[in-house]
Design a protein around this motif. Structure first.
Motif, PDB file in Angstrom:
ATOM      1  N   SER A 203      87.419   1.610 120.093  1.00 10.93           N
ATOM      2  CA  SER A 203      86.843   2.347 119.392  1.00 10.93           C
ATOM      3  C   SER A 203      85.846   1.850 118.734  1.00 10.93           C
ATOM      4  CB  SER A 203      87.655   2.852 118.367  1.00 10.93           C
ATOM      5  OG  SER A 203      88.489   2.010 117.538  1.00 10.93           O
ATOM      6  N   PHE A 204      86.106   0.253 118.446  1.00  5.73           N
ATOM      7  CA  PHE A 204      85.150  -0.491 117.581  1.00  5.73           C
ATOM      8  C   PHE A 204      83.886  -0.869 118.419  1.00  5.73           C
ATOM      9  CE2 PHE A 204      89.386  -1.748 115.774  1.00  5.73           C
ATOM     10  CZ  PHE A 204      88.994  -1.246 114.506  1.00  5.73           C
ATOM     11  N   VAL A 236      80.478 -10.008 120.592  1.00  6.04           N
ATOM     12  CA  VAL A 236      79.265 -10.654 120.784  1.00  6.04           C
ATOM     13  C   VAL A 236      78.193  -9.729 121.371  1.00  6.04           C
ATOM     14  CG1 VAL A 236      79.599 -11.843 123.056  1.00  6.04           C
ATOM     15  CG2 VAL A 236      77.715 -12.677 121.672  1.00  6.04           C
ATOM     16  N   VAL A 237      77.107  -9.546 120.719  1.00  8.08           N
ATOM     17  CA  VAL A 237      75.918  -8.554 120.974  1.00  8.08           C
ATOM     18  C   VAL A 237      74.693  -9.785 121.389  1.00  8.08           C
ATOM     19  CG1 VAL A 237      74.444  -6.855 120.508  1.00  8.08           C
ATOM     20  CG2 VAL A 237      76.896  -6.981 119.699  1.00  8.08           C
ATOM     21  N   PHE A 238      74.111  -9.210 122.441  1.00  6.33           N
ATOM     22  CA  PHE A 238      73.040 -10.273 122.427  1.00  6.33           C
ATOM     23  C   PHE A 238      72.077  -9.633 123.619  1.00  6.33           C
ATOM     24  CE2 PHE A 238      76.106 -10.980 125.957  1.00  6.33           C
ATOM     25  CZ  PHE A 238      75.212 -10.996 127.152  1.00  6.33           C
ATOM     26  N   SER A 239      70.670 -10.151 123.684  1.00  6.20           N
ATOM     27  CA  SER A 239      69.709  -9.691 124.278  1.00  6.20           C
ATOM     28  C   SER A 239      68.723 -10.819 124.837  1.00  6.20           C
ATOM     29  CB  SER A 239      68.759  -8.446 123.630  1.00  6.20           C
ATOM     30  OG  SER A 239      68.070  -9.181 122.321  1.00  6.20           O
ATOM     31  N   GLN A 240      67.820 -10.587 125.956  1.00  8.27           N
ATOM     32  CA  GLN A 240      67.163 -11.819 126.298  1.00  8.27           C
ATOM     33  C   GLN A 240      65.899 -11.142 126.929  1.00  8.27           C
ATOM     34  OE1 GLN A 240      69.783 -13.712 129.812  1.00  8.27           O
ATOM     35  NE2 GLN A 240      70.645 -13.716 127.699  1.00  8.27           N
ATOM     36  N   ILE A 259      86.268  -2.489 109.585  1.00  5.91           N
ATOM     37  CA  ILE A 259      85.082  -2.677 109.930  1.00  5.91           C
ATOM     38  C   ILE A 259      84.623  -3.759 110.904  1.00  5.91           C
ATOM     39  CG2 ILE A 259      84.338  -1.989 107.420  1.00  5.91           C
ATOM     40  CD1 ILE A 259      84.312  -5.145 106.805  1.00  5.91           C
ATOM     41  N   PHE A 260      85.351  -3.954 111.976  1.00  2.00           N
ATOM     42  CA  PHE A 260      85.257  -4.838 112.816  1.00  2.00           C
ATOM     43  C   PHE A 260      84.079  -4.643 113.874  1.00  2.00           C
ATOM     44  CE2 PHE A 260      86.501  -6.506 117.497  1.00  2.00           C
ATOM     45  CZ  PHE A 260      85.911  -7.750 117.336  1.00  2.00           C
ATOM     46  N   GLY A 261      82.926  -5.501 113.813  1.00  2.00           N
ATOM     47  CA  GLY A 261      81.673  -5.081 114.755  1.00  2.00           C
ATOM     48  C   GLY A 261      80.808  -4.794 113.957  1.00  2.00           C
ATOM     49  N   LYS A 262      80.937  -4.270 112.665  1.00  2.00           N
ATOM     50  CA  LYS A 262      79.695  -4.107 111.734  1.00  2.00           C
ATOM     51  C   LYS A 262      78.840  -5.309 111.412  1.00  2.00           C
ATOM     52  CE  LYS A 262      80.530   0.466 110.875  1.00  2.00           C
ATOM     53  NZ  LYS A 262      81.863   0.480 111.663  1.00  2.00           N
ATOM     54  N   LYS A 263      79.551  -6.288 111.020  1.00  2.00           N
ATOM     55  CA  LYS A 263      78.934  -7.580 110.916  1.00  2.00           C
ATOM     56  C   LYS A 263      77.798  -7.950 112.073  1.00  2.00           C
ATOM     57  CE  LYS A 263      79.177 -12.373 109.246  1.00  2.00           C
ATOM     58  NZ  LYS A 263      80.252 -13.367 108.935  1.00  2.00           N
ATOM     59  N   CYS A 264      78.722  -8.005 113.152  1.00  2.00           N
ATOM     60  CA  CYS A 264      77.983  -8.421 114.208  1.00  2.00           C
ATOM     61  C   CYS A 264      76.554  -7.698 114.728  1.00  2.00           C
ATOM     62  CB  CYS A 264      79.041  -8.424 115.607  1.00  2.00           C
ATOM     63  SG  CYS A 264      78.395  -8.916 117.043  1.00  2.00           S
ATOM     64  N   GLN A 265      76.989  -6.394 114.640  1.00  2.00           N
ATOM     65  CA  GLN A 265      75.911  -5.297 115.002  1.00  2.00           C
ATOM     66  C   GLN A 265      74.551  -5.371 114.066  1.00  2.00           C
ATOM     67  OE1 GLN A 265      77.764  -1.317 114.693  1.00  2.00           O
ATOM     68  NE2 GLN A 265      77.067  -1.210 112.751  1.00  2.00           N
ATOM     69  N   ASN A 266      74.938  -5.476 112.768  1.00  2.00           N
ATOM     70  CA  ASN A 266      73.997  -5.731 111.858  1.00  2.00           C
ATOM     71  C   ASN A 266      73.158  -6.957 111.813  1.00  2.00           C
ATOM     72  OD1 ASN A 266      74.666  -3.023 110.624  1.00  2.00           O
ATOM     73  ND2 ASN A 266      75.870  -3.873 109.177  1.00  2.00           N
ATOM     74  N   SER A 267      73.929  -8.175 112.160  1.00  2.00           N
ATOM     75  CA  SER A 267      73.150  -9.321 112.199  1.00  2.00           C
ATOM     76  C   SER A 267      72.201  -9.318 113.575  1.00  2.00           C
ATOM     77  CB  SER A 267      74.076 -10.460 112.490  1.00  2.00           C
ATOM     78  OG  SER A 267      73.474 -11.925 112.740  1.00  2.00           O
ATOM     79  N   PHE A 268      72.731  -8.719 114.712  1.00  2.00           N
ATOM     80  CA  PHE A 268      71.843  -8.670 115.915  1.00  2.00           C
ATOM     81  C   PHE A 268      70.503  -7.842 115.700  1.00  2.00           C
ATOM     82  CE2 PHE A 268      70.487  -6.351 119.599  1.00  2.00           C
ATOM     83  CZ  PHE A 268      70.283  -7.109 120.524  1.00  2.00           C
TER      84      PHE A 268
END
Length: 342
Positions: A203-204, A236-240, A259-268
């Protein structure tokens, strides 16, 4: 050769100065003495992961090291020539494997050597890049410079028990290349989630995918359940693309699980220039040893980036410039190639 004294309390006063200084010392052959190690931290001096990094590097270059013990505030590192080697190491805690690899990988590759390493410790722990970030984001950036390594995470190691197992193969660099990472053009992103015993992790990941799509990205996701000594999860979320490498990672906080994932997606999503903030400081050490000028853009100048620019210029004599641009900064590094890596 005269020993170079370095103040370990400079800048953010963390382990970054230690890691970068011993890496460059092993490559250039210049002996160093680092004082006031982690002086302003809650627990100053060397910790287990710092000890493991320096100890392993010392084995690789048959270095004489003084002051190498837990809590030490000063060490002297006298390197000899790096050698090909096969090693096994157990950090003994959940100390970060990724931070240890930040020392070993560039040191071995830039010295044109080969390393086979099996290491036990923390793969996904606080205050350090996750294993997946190191493998996919740092790995891509290093490969463009000419530093190639493979990394197999055989078992996850979360805080507090650690016990993760990682096999790493570092290849000798053949040709070093400057980089030009100044603009993000891609709208393709990848989402990787690894976990041990977290039943509702899907779900996250779905929430992260939906947020990325709302912001114009097409997202491919993958979830891996892997064994570990205790529960945990990382994302981890990444692009190249040809002119950018951006990534962000996050650990599951059981106290704020919703809120798991929110910090990661926003930072990306905020990292929309050439490189992300965390990657920016990891590039400085190898770029400081390439004669050509490298250029990259980043949203903010972190303390780690400032520290690495300072320490590399002090040891290698490289030149660098920082310029303000729209929504961020442009970093230029004119390296100073050492004769030992020609």
């Amino acid at each position: 050769m005269e020993i170079l004294k370095i103040d370990g309390s400079h800048g953010e006063s963390g382990g970054q100065i230690l890691r970068s200084a011993v890496t460059l010392s092993s490559i250039t052959g210049r002996p160093i003495q680092i004082e006031n190690i982690r002086k302003n931290r809650k627990i100053p001096g060397l910790r287990a992961q710092h000890l493991s990094a320096v100890k392993l590097l010392a084995k690789l270059c048959n270095a004489k090291v003084e002051g190498l013990h837990i809590g030490s505030s000063t060490i002297a590192f006298h390197p000899n020539q790096l050698q090909d080697m096969s090693l096994q190491e157990n950090v003994g805690t959940a100390g970060s494997i990724s931070l240890i690899l930040q020392v070993l990988i560039p040191a071995v590759a830039l010295a044109r050597r080969k390393l086979e390493l099996s290491i036990i410790g923390g793969t996904d722990v606080l205050w350090s890049p996750t294993g997946d970030y190191t493998k996919h984001v740092l790995g891509e950036a290093f490969s463009r410079i000419g530093i190639n390594f493979s990394m197999k995470i055989k078992k996850r190691g979360y805080y507090p028990k650690g016990g993760g197992i990682v096999d790493v193969l570092v290849h000798p660099s053949k040709k070093l290349n400057p980089i030009f990472l100044t603009k993000q053009n891609t709208k393709d992103a990848k989402v990787l989630c690894s976990h041990s015993g977290i039943y509702d992790v899907e779900s996250f990941v779905d929430d992260v995918n939906n947020t990325l799509k709302k912001n114009g990205f097409s997202a491919q996701s993958q979830i891996n359940e892997q064994p570990a000594q205790n529960q945990g999860a990382s994302l981890v979320v990444f692009s190249q693309d040809s002119t950018s490498i951006n990534g962000a990672d996050e650990l599951l906080d059981f106290k704020n699980k919703d809120i798991f994932g929110k910090k990661c997606q926003n930072s990306f999503l905020e990292s929309n220039l050439g490189v992300d903030t965390n990657l920016s400081d990891m590039l400085v050490v190898p770029l400081s040893l390439i004669n050509e000028t490298s250029v990259f853009t980043v949203r903010e100048i972190s303390e780690h980036l400032q520290t690495n620019l300072y320490i590399t210029s002090k040891i290698t004599g490289c030149k660098y410039g920082v310029g303000k641009i729209d929504n961020g900064y442009e970093i230029r590094i004119q390296g100073n190639s050492d004769s030992s890596i020609q």
